[in-house]
Design an enzyme around this catalytic site. Sequence first.
Site, PDB file in Angstrom:
ATOM      1  N   ASP A 146      25.549  40.959  37.477  1.00 33.57           N
ATOM      2  CA  ASP A 146      26.193  40.730  36.185  1.00 33.57           C
ATOM      3  C   ASP A 146      27.678  40.429  36.355  1.00 33.57           C
ATOM      4  O   ASP A 146      28.305  40.816  37.350  1.00 33.57           O
ATOM      5  CB  ASP A 146      26.092  41.998  35.316  1.00 33.57           C
ATOM      6  CG  ASP A 146      24.692  42.235  34.775  1.00 33.57           C
ATOM      7  OD1 ASP A 146      23.759  41.491  35.153  1.00 33.57           O
ATOM      8  OD2 ASP A 146      24.536  43.167  33.975  1.00 33.57           O
ATOM      9  N   ASP A 147      28.232  39.776  35.333  1.00 36.63           N
ATOM     10  CA  ASP A 147      29.684  39.661  35.104  1.00 36.63           C
ATOM     11  C   ASP A 147      30.407  38.554  35.864  1.00 36.63           C
ATOM     12  O   ASP A 147      31.619  38.432  35.742  1.00 36.63           O
ATOM     13  CB  ASP A 147      30.406  41.003  35.373  1.00 36.63           C
ATOM     14  CG  ASP A 147      30.082  42.051  34.317  1.00 36.63           C
ATOM     15  OD1 ASP A 147      29.122  41.851  33.554  1.00 36.63           O
ATOM     16  OD2 ASP A 147      30.790  43.066  34.260  1.00 36.63           O
TER      17      ASP A 147
ATOM     18  N   HIS B 227      25.085  36.194  29.741  1.00 34.83           N
ATOM     19  CA  HIS B 227      25.693  37.524  29.565  1.00 34.83           C
ATOM     20  C   HIS B 227      26.848  37.414  28.549  1.00 34.83           C
ATOM     21  O   HIS B 227      27.837  38.143  28.667  1.00 34.83           O
ATOM     22  CB  HIS B 227      26.170  38.025  30.927  1.00 34.83           C
ATOM     23  CG  HIS B 227      26.365  39.519  31.029  1.00 34.83           C
ATOM     24  ND1 HIS B 227      25.517  40.450  30.503  1.00 34.83           N
ATOM     25  CD2 HIS B 227      27.360  40.242  31.626  1.00 34.83           C
ATOM     26  CE1 HIS B 227      25.963  41.674  30.761  1.00 34.83           C
ATOM     27  NE2 HIS B 227      27.086  41.570  31.432  1.00 34.83           N
TER      28      HIS B 227
ATOM     29  N   HIS C  62      27.192  44.243  40.283  1.00 33.91           N
ATOM     30  CA  HIS C  62      28.218  43.441  39.594  1.00 33.91           C
ATOM     31  C   HIS C  62      28.988  42.580  40.589  1.00 33.91           C
ATOM     32  O   HIS C  62      29.659  43.120  41.475  1.00 33.91           O
ATOM     33  CB  HIS C  62      29.168  44.355  38.820  1.00 33.91           C
ATOM     34  CG  HIS C  62      28.494  45.023  37.652  1.00 33.91           C
ATOM     35  ND1 HIS C  62      27.678  46.127  37.801  1.00 33.91           N
ATOM     36  CD2 HIS C  62      28.474  44.703  36.333  1.00 33.91           C
ATOM     37  CE1 HIS C  62      27.195  46.467  36.612  1.00 33.91           C
ATOM     38  NE2 HIS C  62      27.652  45.629  35.709  1.00 33.91           N
TER      39      HIS C  62
HETATM   40 ZN   LIG Z   1      28.331  43.120  32.121  1.00 35.93          ZN
END
Ligand SMILES: [Zn+2]
Length: 245
Positions: free
Chosen positions: A48-49, A99, A194
Site C-alpha cells: 500500500d501507499d 488506494h 507499505h
Molecule cells: Zn494506506
Amino acid sequence: MRIVAVLAIVAGLFFIAYEWAESPASQLFGATVVHGPANLREVALTFDDGPNPPYTNAILRVLKTERVHATFFVVGRAVAAYPATVRMEARDGDAIGNHTWNHAHLIVLDPQQIDRSLQRTDAAIEKAAGVRTTIVRPPFGARDWLVLSELRRLGYTPVMWSVPLARDWNDPPPAVIARRVLRYVRNGSIIVLHDGNRGLVCAREHLATHVCDRSNVVAATRIIVKALKRRGYRFVTIPQMLHQQ
Ligand SMILES: [Zn+2]
C-alpha cells in the site's frame, strides 16, 4: 457519580463495538475480500501507499528475482508523480489496485467526493500503465455502509487483509517486520506491507528520512518471500485470488 460511571461504560462499549466493526475482517458494513481460499497453499502479498521510488523499484527487483507477483494499492497523487514505476509494476505482471487519490479517510467524504477520488486515481493508473483496476483498498481500512455501497455501485471490489498489520510504517528492522507477518500466515492469507507513506511524493516534499525510507520493507519482503516459499506457498495477485472464489 453513578451517571459518570454509566456514561464511561457506555462510551467504552461504543468504542469496543466501533473497533470490532472496523476490524479488517468485519463484514458488518458489507462484504469485503479478507482472504483467499483456505484449501489452497497460496498467499497474496500486497503493498500500500506507493509508488515510492526508489523503494518500490527495489521491491519490484526482489519480486522479479524470486519470480513471484504482488498487488500494489497505489495512491493517485503518487501515480501522477511517478508513472514509470506503476508502468513497471504492470509490465512485470503485478496487479494494481486503487488506494484513493490522496489517502483519504473515506468515511468523512460524501459519495461525490469518493467517486472523484477513485476515478481520478483510475485515470492516473490508466495513463501511467494502460490498465484498468476494479479493486480498492480503503485507506486506514476505514469503511461504513455508505462507503461500501458507493464502492459497489461504482463496480469496485473492496479488499482488506487477514494478516495483522506489521506496523512497518514505524520502520522497525526487517527481521521484526518479517516475524510479525510470518507468524500469522496460513492458506489464503492476504499480507499488507507499505512501499510508501500515504502516497506522499517524497522527492517534492521536505520530509524526514524515516517517513519515506522503506529500505527495511524491501529487505523484509525478501525474507518473507523466501520463508513462505520454503513453507510451500505460491504467490497470487488479488485478481487471481478473486477468480478462484
Ligand atoms: Zn494506506
